[in-house]
Write a protein that holds these residues in place. Structure first.
Motif, PDB file in Angstrom:
ATOM      1  N   ALA A 349       0.819  -1.207   0.000  1.00 53.41           N
ATOM      2  CA  ALA A 349       0.000   0.000   0.000  1.00 53.41           C
ATOM      3  C   ALA A 349       0.854   1.259   0.000  1.00 53.41           C
ATOM      4  N   ALA A 350       2.068   1.153   0.560  1.00 49.72           N
ATOM      5  CA  ALA A 350       2.992   2.289   0.574  1.00 49.72           C
ATOM      6  C   ALA A 350       3.787   2.397  -0.721  1.00 49.72           C
ATOM      7  N   GLY A 351       3.536   1.479  -1.669  1.00 50.81           N
ATOM      8  CA  GLY A 351       4.231   1.525  -2.949  1.00 50.81           C
ATOM      9  C   GLY A 351       5.647   0.986  -2.902  1.00 50.81           C
ATOM     10  N   ILE A 352       5.935   0.125  -1.915  1.00 53.61           N
ATOM     11  CA  ILE A 352       7.295  -0.380  -1.727  1.00 53.61           C
ATOM     12  C   ILE A 352       7.386  -1.819  -2.234  1.00 53.61           C
ATOM     13  N   PRO A 353       8.270  -2.100  -3.184  1.00 49.12           N
ATOM     14  CA  PRO A 353       8.439  -3.479  -3.668  1.00 49.12           C
ATOM     15  C   PRO A 353       9.093  -4.349  -2.611  1.00 49.12           C
ATOM     16  N   THR A 354       8.726  -5.605  -2.588  1.00 51.49           N
ATOM     17  CA  THR A 354       9.291  -6.544  -1.623  1.00 51.49           C
ATOM     18  C   THR A 354       9.999  -7.683  -2.344  1.00 51.49           C
ATOM     19  N   ALA A 355      10.937  -8.286  -1.630  1.00 46.74           N
ATOM     20  CA  ALA A 355      11.608  -9.502  -2.096  1.00 46.74           C
ATOM     21  C   ALA A 355      11.602 -10.473  -0.927  1.00 46.74           C
ATOM     22  N   THR A 356      10.937 -11.615  -1.090  1.00 42.76           N
ATOM     23  CA  THR A 356      10.771 -12.561   0.015  1.00 42.76           C
ATOM     24  C   THR A 356      11.549 -13.841  -0.240  1.00 42.76           C
ATOM     25  N   HIS A 357      12.414 -14.181   0.701  1.00 47.64           N
ATOM     26  CA  HIS A 357      13.105 -15.473   0.707  1.00 47.64           C
ATOM     27  C   HIS A 357      12.069 -16.562   0.955  1.00 47.64           C
ATOM     28  N   ALA A 358      11.915 -17.466  -0.017  1.00 53.10           N
ATOM     29  CA  ALA A 358      10.983 -18.586   0.129  1.00 53.10           C
ATOM     30  C   ALA A 358      11.593 -19.789  -0.577  1.00 53.10           C
ATOM     31  N   ILE A 359      11.892 -20.836   0.166  1.00 54.50           N
ATOM     32  CA  ILE A 359      12.625 -21.982  -0.369  1.00 54.50           C
ATOM     33  C   ILE A 359      11.760 -23.234  -0.463  1.00 54.50           C
ATOM     34  N   GLY A 360      11.050 -23.559   0.598  1.00 53.65           N
ATOM     35  CA  GLY A 360      10.209 -24.748   0.582  1.00 53.65           C
ATOM     36  C   GLY A 360       8.939 -24.552  -0.233  1.00 53.65           C
ATOM     37  N   ASP A 361       8.337 -25.655  -0.687  1.00 48.71           N
ATOM     38  CA  ASP A 361       7.156 -25.539  -1.549  1.00 48.71           C
ATOM     39  C   ASP A 361       5.982 -24.860  -0.849  1.00 48.71           C
ATOM     40  N   ARG A 362       5.778 -25.131   0.451  1.00 53.04           N
ATOM     41  CA  ARG A 362       4.689 -24.452   1.174  1.00 53.04           C
ATOM     42  C   ARG A 362       5.007 -22.972   1.352  1.00 53.04           C
ATOM     43  N   ALA A 363       6.272 -22.653   1.599  1.00 53.78           N
ATOM     44  CA  ALA A 363       6.675 -21.252   1.742  1.00 53.78           C
ATOM     45  C   ALA A 363       6.436 -20.489   0.451  1.00 53.78           C
ATOM     46  N   ILE A 364       6.839 -21.077  -0.661  1.00 51.79           N
ATOM     47  CA  ILE A 364       6.652 -20.425  -1.959  1.00 51.79           C
ATOM     48  C   ILE A 364       5.173 -20.226  -2.234  1.00 51.79           C
ATOM     49  N   GLU A 365       4.377 -21.273  -1.964  1.00 53.30           N
ATOM     50  CA  GLU A 365       2.937 -21.183  -2.204  1.00 53.30           C
ATOM     51  C   GLU A 365       2.314 -20.067  -1.371  1.00 53.30           C
ATOM     52  N   PHE A 366       2.677 -19.992  -0.091  1.00 50.99           N
ATOM     53  CA  PHE A 366       2.090 -18.985   0.788  1.00 50.99           C
ATOM     54  C   PHE A 366       2.435 -17.573   0.320  1.00 50.99           C
ATOM     55  N   VAL A 367       3.696 -17.356  -0.046  1.00 49.14           N
ATOM     56  CA  VAL A 367       4.120 -16.025  -0.482  1.00 49.14           C
ATOM     57  C   VAL A 367       3.462 -15.654  -1.810  1.00 49.14           C
ATOM     58  N   VAL A 368       3.471 -16.585  -2.753  1.00 48.54           N
ATOM     59  CA  VAL A 368       2.908 -16.293  -4.070  1.00 48.54           C
ATOM     60  C   VAL A 368       1.423 -15.991  -3.967  1.00 48.54           C
ATOM     61  N   ARG A 369       0.691 -16.768  -3.206  1.00 53.48           N
ATOM     62  CA  ARG A 369      -0.750 -16.527  -3.088  1.00 53.48           C
ATOM     63  C   ARG A 369      -1.022 -15.232  -2.310  1.00 53.48           C
ATOM     64  N   THR A 370      -0.175 -14.924  -1.322  1.00 53.98           N
ATOM     65  CA  THR A 370      -0.321 -13.657  -0.604  1.00 53.98           C
ATOM     66  C   THR A 370      -0.132 -12.481  -1.546  1.00 53.98           C
ATOM     67  N   LEU A 371       0.908 -12.543  -2.372  1.00 58.24           N
ATOM     68  CA  LEU A 371       1.173 -11.457  -3.321  1.00 58.24           C
ATOM     69  C   LEU A 371       0.096 -11.390  -4.400  1.00 58.24           C
ATOM     70  N   ALA A 372      -0.390 -12.544  -4.833  1.00 57.32           N
ATOM     71  CA  ALA A 372      -1.412 -12.566  -5.880  1.00 57.32           C
ATOM     72  C   ALA A 372      -2.725 -11.952  -5.412  1.00 57.32           C
ATOM     73  N   ASP A 373      -2.986 -11.972  -4.100  1.00 61.35           N
ATOM     74  CA  ASP A 373      -4.234 -11.423  -3.559  1.00 61.35           C
ATOM     75  C   ASP A 373      -4.175  -9.905  -3.362  1.00 61.35           C
ATOM     76  N   LEU A 374      -3.002  -9.303  -3.532  1.00 63.74           N
ATOM     77  CA  LEU A 374      -2.888  -7.861  -3.358  1.00 63.74           C
ATOM     78  C   LEU A 374      -3.516  -7.132  -4.546  1.00 63.74           C
ATOM     79  N   PRO A 375      -4.008  -5.912  -4.347  1.00 60.43           N
ATOM     80  CA  PRO A 375      -4.540  -5.131  -5.486  1.00 60.43           C
ATOM     81  C   PRO A 375      -3.458  -4.946  -6.551  1.00 60.43           C
ATOM     82  N   ARG A 376      -3.838  -5.044  -7.809  1.00 61.98           N
ATOM     83  CA  ARG A 376      -2.872  -4.916  -8.893  1.00 61.98           C
ATOM     84  C   ARG A 376      -2.434  -3.457  -9.044  1.00 61.98           C
TER      85      ARG A 376
END
Length: 555
Positions: A349-376
């Protein structure tokens, strides 16, 4: 006599002579990769005031030269635009890479010998011994432990970082000095490993546990670190890097170090710095992260925020859908994953890009789905490492427009082609066979940024990156071969020297702005030192890119 050119009203048109290039520098080579589909490969480029102003052939280059132009003819060399390392740690890495480089040790006896030799060279009989890049494979089926450090350096405080910098082992004396006598509670899933009696084994998992010992270790002075950082960045520039994305700001004086380097001269490369957002941060600390954005020097800028949702597979601290073969890697690093999602939404919401360390398959899934749910919006988020990626998550990755940060060093330095290494054994064959899917991500249209995750040792044992034998089982969806074979995984043809481009050359380049931050396509630069290794190109598998996506590795 040819007719004069006229405008639409029939009036003669005077042809405008383009202004002279008057370049400061002209560089000529057998191949100059522009990474621009419209320009293709050329043989020469002209630079004025740090900006590329023309591209063309050798013969055209002769017309650009004036009495004040410096001409560099590199003969049969290949010139590429300066590379940007998408993920490294140049400031915190000064401490991470301190001490004995243990990457070349073939067994624990060699580790003991290296540490013992380092101890014998110290003037202080009680002085600290440190090491780094220790290979977890050397422990076999046994969990890494500090007992071997006590054997190598009896009575001394010893601290050794394992290769991934997410775990370390400490001697009894080091633990005693740090007052580590048992388990501790942390704000994340960091852990002091203890035996059945509750006594620490010496293994410290993740940053908050390691900091217990690191905080009391001697370190270089501020001035020494300034000199080390300047030399490090100059060395990176000499290899062909012109920029890098710095994925942390652990050191409280990190920006002061950069200011001090720039007070004496320019940084060797441009740096885009993303400070860490940690579990348990207060609202005031989050506001401070926001206020840091845009702080800059001449060649560095704070831009973006780094987060970590899990640890590593080798340590059993990744976050997997199903436990690893030792029953570990079942939990995220954030004790409450919902807190992570809230922080990412706040930064978005503040317009700041993020980079998230995600290695395991559940970690990747959680981060990707979290980011996908954000407003475009136009905020570009990234996921880093992505070591084992299921097909269903890859599809969401592509649809959401999320970028991927990948490090080829991760799949070549400490894994084995026959899957007998610790990483592969912990995952099991099925999950190991869907590892580091750089090619699949690119084929799905995902932007992939390659990086080194420096610090890395200069050399590692070749046996850890040998090619899998032809008779070994291989899944059709696998991508580890992208870093291990000499064939393109899409077209299966052998990689070859880049072909000469048949596109016409000689077009004047549109002058581009010089910017004070790293970009994905920096202007070409020529520096003293080694010439970048020619990149390998297969037009058959990557028609839109001048560099084969499976052949790039930054060392």
């Amino acid at each position: 006599m040819p007719a004069a050119a006229c405008d639409t009203d029939g009036e003669p048109v005077t042809e405008q002579t383009p202004p002279p290039l008057d370049p400061d520098l002209v560089v000529i080579a057998q191949v100059v990769h522009t990474l621009d589909d419209a320009e293709g490969d050329v043989e020469a480029l002209a630079i004025r005031d740090g900006v590329v102003v023309a591209l063309g052939s050798r013969s055209e280059a002769r017309d650009w030269v004036t009495d004040t132009t410096r001409v560099v003819d590199l003969g049969t060399a290949v010139v590429t635009p300066g590379l940007v390392d998408g993920h490294l740690h140049p400031v915190s890495g000064l401490d991470l890479a301190a001490g004995v480089d243990l990457s070349g040790c073939a067994d624990l006896d060699e580790v003991r010998a290296a540490l013992s030799a380092a101890a014998s060279e110290l003037e202080d009989a009680d002085g600290w011994v440190s090491g780094w890049a220790l290979d977890p494979n050397l422990f076999g089926d046994v969990e890494p432990h500090g007992a071997m450090l006590d054997e190598a350096c009896p009575g001394r405080p010893v601290f050794v970082m394992l290769f991934d910098a997410h775990s370390a082992i400490a001697s009894r004396e080091a633990l005693a000095l740090a007052d580590v006598t048992g388990e501790r509670e942390f704000g994340d899933a960091s852990r002091v490993v203890v035996d059945a009696d509750g006594t620490p084994t010496g293994l410290l998992l993740e940053n908050q546990a390691m900091r217990l010992v690191e905080a009391i270790m001697p370190r270089a002075t501020f001035d020494e670190r300034v000199a080390q950082l300047a030399a490090l960045l100059d060395g990176m520039a000499a290899t062909g890097l012109t920029g890098a994305h710095v994925m942390d700001m652990h050191d409280a004086d990190a920006l002061d170090l950069l200011d001090a380097v720039e007070a004496a001269g320019d940084l060797g490369i441009r740096l885009r710095i993303s400070p860490m957002c940690l579990p348990g941060m207060t609202d005031e600390e989050m506001a401070a992260l926001v206020s840091l954005q845009g702080r800059a020097g001449r060649r560095w800028i704070v831009e973006g925020v780094k987060l970590m949702i899990d640890g590593t597979i080798d340590n059993g601290t990744a976050w997997l859908r199903e436990p690893d073969t030792r029953g570990e890697s079942t939990d995220p690093l954030w004790l409450d994953p919902a807190e992570y999602a809230e922080r990412v939404a706040f930064l978005h919401a503040a317009g700041i890009p993020t980079a998230t360390h995600a290695i395991g398959d559940r970690a990747i899934e959680f981060v990707v789905r979290t980011l996908a749910d954000l407003p475009r919006t136009d905020v570009q988020h990234r996921v880093e490492h992505i070591e084992t990626l299921p097909d269903d998550v890859l599809a969401v990755f592509a649809d959401a427009g999320i970028a991927a940060g990948m490090q080829p060093t991760h799949c070549t330095h400490y894994t084995r082609a026959d899957q007998t290494d610790n990483w592969s054994v912990r995952l099991g064959r099925e999950r190991a066979d869907r590892a580091w899917r750089i090619g699949d991500l690119r084929a799905a249209g995902v932007t992939v940024a390659l990086g080194s995750d420096w610090p890395w040792p200069r050399t590692t044992r070749a046996r850890h990156s040998r090619t899998r034998s032809s008779g070994a089982r291989r899944s059709s969806r696998t991508s580890p071969r992208c870093c291990r074979t000499r064939r393109c995984p899409r077209c299966r043809r052998s990689r070859a020297t880049p072909p000469r481009c048949s596109r016409p050359s000689g077009r004047r380049a549109e002058p581009s702005r010089s910017v004070g931050r790293p970009t994905s396509r920096p202007s070409p630069s020529i520096r003293s030192g080694s010439i970048p290794t020619p990149s390998r190109r297969r037009a058959c598998c990557s028609p839109s890119s001048a560099v084969c996506p499976w052949s790039v590795a930054i060392s």
